[in-house]
Design a protein around this motif. Structure first.
Motif, PDB file in Angstrom:
ATOM      1  N   SER A  79       7.458 -10.810   8.089  1.00 22.20           N
ATOM      2  CA  SER A  79       7.364 -12.064   7.276  1.00 22.20           C
ATOM      3  C   SER A  79       6.985 -12.467   6.281  1.00 22.20           C
ATOM      4  O   SER A  79       6.849 -13.160   5.550  1.00 22.20           O
ATOM      5  N   GLY A  80       5.789 -11.516   5.746  1.00 24.73           N
ATOM      6  CA  GLY A  80       5.106 -11.604   4.716  1.00 24.73           C
ATOM      7  C   GLY A  80       3.934 -12.527   4.766  1.00 24.73           C
ATOM      8  O   GLY A  80       3.342 -13.080   3.879  1.00 24.73           O
ATOM      9  N   VAL A  81       3.600 -12.724   5.788  1.00 19.08           N
ATOM     10  CA  VAL A  81       2.457 -13.947   6.441  1.00 19.08           C
ATOM     11  C   VAL A  81       1.212 -13.146   6.475  1.00 19.08           C
ATOM     12  O   VAL A  81       1.310 -12.110   7.603  1.00 19.08           O
ATOM     13  N   ARG A  82       0.232 -13.304   5.948  1.00 13.86           N
ATOM     14  CA  ARG A  82      -0.887 -12.557   6.262  1.00 13.86           C
ATOM     15  C   ARG A  82      -1.826 -13.073   7.075  1.00 13.86           C
ATOM     16  O   ARG A  82      -2.478 -14.265   7.079  1.00 13.86           O
ATOM     17  N   ILE A  83      -2.143 -12.232   8.478  1.00 14.60           N
ATOM     18  CA  ILE A  83      -3.177 -12.622   9.271  1.00 14.60           C
ATOM     19  C   ILE A  83      -4.029 -11.498   9.393  1.00 14.60           C
ATOM     20  O   ILE A  83      -3.990 -10.406   9.672  1.00 14.60           O
ATOM     21  N   PRO A  84      -5.697 -11.646   8.964  1.00  5.55           N
ATOM     22  CA  PRO A  84      -6.465 -10.620   9.074  1.00  5.55           C
ATOM     23  C   PRO A  84      -6.515 -10.178  10.409  1.00  5.55           C
ATOM     24  O   PRO A  84      -6.500 -10.605  11.307  1.00  5.55           O
ATOM     25  N   ALA A  85      -6.426  -8.811  10.522  1.00 11.95           N
ATOM     26  CA  ALA A  85      -6.635  -7.927  11.841  1.00 11.95           C
ATOM     27  C   ALA A  85      -7.400  -6.593  11.416  1.00 11.95           C
ATOM     28  O   ALA A  85      -7.209  -6.036  10.478  1.00 11.95           O
TER      29      ALA A  85
END
Length: 366
Positions: A308-314
């Motif tokens: 969805s284009g949401v950035r969550i660092p991983a």
């Protein structure tokens, strides 16, 4: 003139918060061929609280976008005003080479953590044995530095394996500690001689014959092991064959997760030209990004965020490093983690996006 405002007592400072503060590089030290130590302080005069042997995840701002890399801390929490990672640039490495080329005193980098359960604090014992190879020495050094500062009388055997003498990381410091810590027994082993310096110690690879020479009472010790996967497999197999109580064996590894195939939302055969949904998707709202998305059955919150284009660092993406920790505002999830989140964090509503699958409609603070 000295800045008198630079120093504050520990009880006047708050612990470092990985969500609010970044790290500033204060030093870069050559340790061995292709091995450097990067030392950091907080950008906001905070102190570092962690267990010796834990790790942090660095977010490296490369030209191709942020790159997440997890490194064990080589520093000791007994010296809480700075932290350090000691890294080896392997052939083909991208993140470490970027650090070598771009990080210098004054540079800033985002970090997450600390995390991990590979620490003598989690497994107290009367006698320890640290077995390492290559850059796997870093968590052992963190634990040994802590012992030197806080319990220097501890009975600890320290075995380190390297290819050549000059590749023994922290060798000079280890030999110095060997003269200061009455209970420390050092054992170095190399695979081949070097033209740069003479060697009169053990040679070859650690095995069932050499281990008792380096640590005769290894069966009585709590053992920590870190190094390349083949090295750790060999040590584990050797200990099992020797009848060692494997409940007293601990190893550090950032193994790659198993890639899970994600089912498509419309995976059933078409009927009369219309695809039939196998299972309805679950809605997820990413509040801070103001994005509403549908999570396909079998997907994790992290996979849905990326789609969805949401950035969550991983970084590790299998519930170990804790980098993808996010706040769950509402809803419920099924989470299968590997120690990257604490019970009180779960009670406070946090989840690891990489290993959480929605059981109901969700709202995530991301």
């Amino acid at each position: 003139m000295t800045d008198l405002g630079l120093y504050r007592h520990l009880d006047q400072m708050a612990p470092w918060n990985d969500r609010l503060q970044v790290l500033e590089v204060t030093g870069v030290t050559d340790e061995a061929p292709d091995v450097k130590t990067f030392t950091f302080r907080s950008d906001n005069q905070t102190w570092f609280r962690y267990k010796p042997g834990q790790f942090v995840t660095l977010e490296l701002p490369t030209p191709d976008g942020p790159l997440m890399r997890t490194y064990t801390l080589s520093s000791s929490p007994s010296r809480p005003f700075s932290i350090a990672v000691t890294v080896k640039a392997q052939v083909g490495s991208i993140g470490t080479r970027w650090m070598f080329d771009h990080l210098a005193p004054g540079s800033h980098v985002k970090a997450y953590g600390p995390g991990g359960d590979f620490s003598l604090h989690s497994h107290p014992a009367a006698k320890y044995l640290f077995i390492s190879a290559g850059s796997g020495v870093t968590p052992m050094m963190s634990m040994l530095r802590w012992l030197n500062d806080c319990a220097p009388w501890t009975d600890v055997g320290f075995v380190n394996c390297a290819r050549r003498p000059e590749e023994i990381i922290f060798r000079k410091e280890l030999e110095l500690l060997g003269g200061h810590m009455p209970g420390l027994s050092l054992g170095f082993m190399i695979e081949e001689r070097s033209s740069r310096e003479g060697w009169y110690g053990h040679m070859g690879r650690i095995d069932a014959i050499r281990l008792p020479l380096l640590a005769p009472d290894f069966r009585e010790r709590e053992i920590f092991c870190c190094g390349p996967d083949p090295f750790m497999r060999a040590v584990r197999g050797m200990l099992e064959a020797a009848g060692f109580d494997m409940a007293k064996y601990h190893q550090e590894s950032f193994a790659a997760p198993t890639v899970e195939e994600i089912p498509a939302l419309f995976a059933a055969p078409a009927q009369d030209g219309v695809a039939v949904p196998v299972e309805a998707a679950t809605p997820i709202r990413f509040a801070l990004s103001d994005v509403d998305a549908d999570c396909v059955a079998g997907q994790t919150v992290l996979q849905t965020a990326r789609a969805s284009g949401v950035r969550i660092p991983a970084a590790c993406e299998f519930g170990l490093c804790g980098t993808c920790k996010v706040k769950k505002v509402s809803g419920s999830v099924e989470m299968s983690h590997n120690g990257g989140i604490l019970d009180h964090e779960i009670d406070d509503g946090f989840i690891l996006a990489c290993c959480s699958k929605p059981l109901s409609a969700l709202e995530i603070e991301a």
